[in-house]
Design a protein around this motif. Structure first.
Motif, short mmCIF file in Angstrom:
data_model
loop_
_atom_site.label_atom_id
_atom_site.label_comp_id
_atom_site.label_asym_id
_atom_site.label_seq_id
_atom_site.Cartn_x
_atom_site.Cartn_y
_atom_site.Cartn_z
N ASN A 1 0.82 -1.18 -0.04
CA ASN A 1 -0.06 0.08 -0.04
C ASN A 1 0.84 1.18 0.04
N LEU A 2 2.06 1.29 0.69
CA LEU A 2 2.92 2.40 0.87
C LEU A 2 3.54 2.61 -0.53
N ILE A 3 3.79 2.01 -1.43
CA ILE A 3 4.26 1.88 -2.84
C ILE A 3 3.25 2.15 -3.89
N GLY A 4 1.94 2.08 -3.42
CA GLY A 4 0.87 2.14 -4.34
C GLY A 4 0.51 1.01 -5.22
N ALA A 5 0.79 -0.16 -4.54
CA ALA A 5 0.48 -1.45 -5.28
C ALA A 5 -0.78 -1.96 -4.81
N GLY A 6 -1.35 -1.80 -3.83
CA GLY A 6 -2.55 -2.31 -3.42
C GLY A 6 -2.52 -3.77 -3.04
N ALA A 7 -3.70 -4.31 -2.66
CA ALA A 7 -3.44 -5.33 -1.88
C ALA A 7 -3.27 -6.80 -2.84
N VAL A 8 -2.72 -7.77 -2.59
CA VAL A 8 -2.49 -8.98 -3.26
C VAL A 8 -2.83 -10.21 -2.42
N GLU A 9 -3.76 -11.07 -3.30
CA GLU A 9 -4.18 -12.31 -2.75
C GLU A 9 -3.47 -13.69 -3.02
N ASN A 10 -2.54 -13.42 -3.98
CA ASN A 10 -2.16 -14.65 -4.49
C ASN A 10 -0.86 -14.36 -5.43
#
Length: 208
Positions: A168-177
Motif C-alpha cells: 500500500n505504501l508504494i501504491g501497489a494495493g492488496a495482493v491475494e495470491n
C-alpha cells in the motif's frame, strides 16, 4: 511469553523470526538476543530503512509518483535477473516447506535493492542538470519501487500485515495470491507512494 513479544514487536516480526530461524518439523532453540538482533538487522535496517529511503526519495525527487523507467544498464540488468531467480527459488522453497531458506534468499534480494540504491546514488543524480542523469534518477526510483513490490509479495505468507502495508505504501494495493505477481513489470508507473513511515520501531521506541 510469546504474547509479550508480539505485543512489543508485532505478530509479523515474531512470525518472521520463527520461520527464519526454525526448520519446519525440527526442534529449535529460542534466544531473545537473537530475536532482537533479527528484528533490528533484518527487519529494521534492511527492510525498514529501504522502505523509508524509497518513500523519502520519492517525495523529494518525483512528487511521490512512481516514475517511468528508462533503458536498462548493467546495474538494472543485474537487479532484474536477481529478482527473477529469487522469485522462482523462493516459491519452490515455500512449496517444499523450506521457509527459512526462502526468507534468507528474500532478504538477500532486499539487501541487493539497498546495494542498487548505493550504486546508483539517486541523491547525487538529483543534483545534476544533465538530462541523462534525470532519466537515470527516474529509472532508479522506478526499479527500486518494483523490486520492493516483488520482495513484499514474497514476504506475504510469512508477514501478511507488513507485506500488505508495504504494498500500500508504494501504491501497489492488496495482493491475494502469487500468480503473475512476482514477475517484473511497470505496474507501479504513475502510482502514488505514501508518506514515510517507520515499519519497525526500535525496541526502546516500542516501550515508550
Amino acid at each position: 511469553n510469546p504474547l509479550d513479544l508480539i505485543g512489543k514487536f508485532g505478530a509479523d516480526a515474531f512470525r518472521y523470526f520463527l520461520m527464519r530461524e526454525m526448520n519446519v518439523g525440527q526442534d529449535s532453540d529460542f534466544s531473545l538476543d537473537l530475536f532482537e538482533t533479527r528484528y533490528t538487522s533484518d527487519l529494521g535496517n534492511d527492510l525498514g530503512n529501504l522502505i523509508s529511503r524509497l518513500l523519502n526519495m520519492g517525495k523529494r525527487y518525483c512528487q511521490s509518483i512512481v516514475p517511468a523507467a528508462g533503458p536498462d544498464e548493467d546495474f538494472e540488468v543485474q537487479l532484474k535477473a536477481l529478482a527473477a531467480s529469487t522469485a522462482d527459488e523462493v516459491l519452490n522453497l515455500y512449496e517444499g516447506m523450506q521457509f527459512h531458506i526462502g526468507l534468507e534468499k528474500t532478504f538477500n534480494f532486499i539487501r541487493a535493492i539497498n546495494r542498487y540504491a548505493e550504486q546508483r546514488a539517486p541523491w547525487k543524480l538529483a543534483k545534476s542538470q544533465q538530462e541523462a542523469d534525470k532519466i537515470l534518477l527516474n529509472t532508479t526510483l522506478a526499479n527500486m519501487a518494483e523490486a520492493v513490490r516483488i520482495a513484499a509479495v514474497l514476504l506475504l505468507p510469512i508477514m501478511p500485515t507488513v507485506s500488505g502495508k508495504v504494498l500500500n505504501l508504494i501504491g501497489a494495493g492488496a495482493v491475494e495470491n502469487f500468480e503473475g505477481r512476482t514477475k517484473w513489470s511497470n505496474c507501479l508507473e504513475g502510482k502514488t507512494m505514501a508518506q514515510q513511515e517507520i515499519l519497525f520501531p526500535r525496541p526502546q521506541e516500542n516501550q515508550a
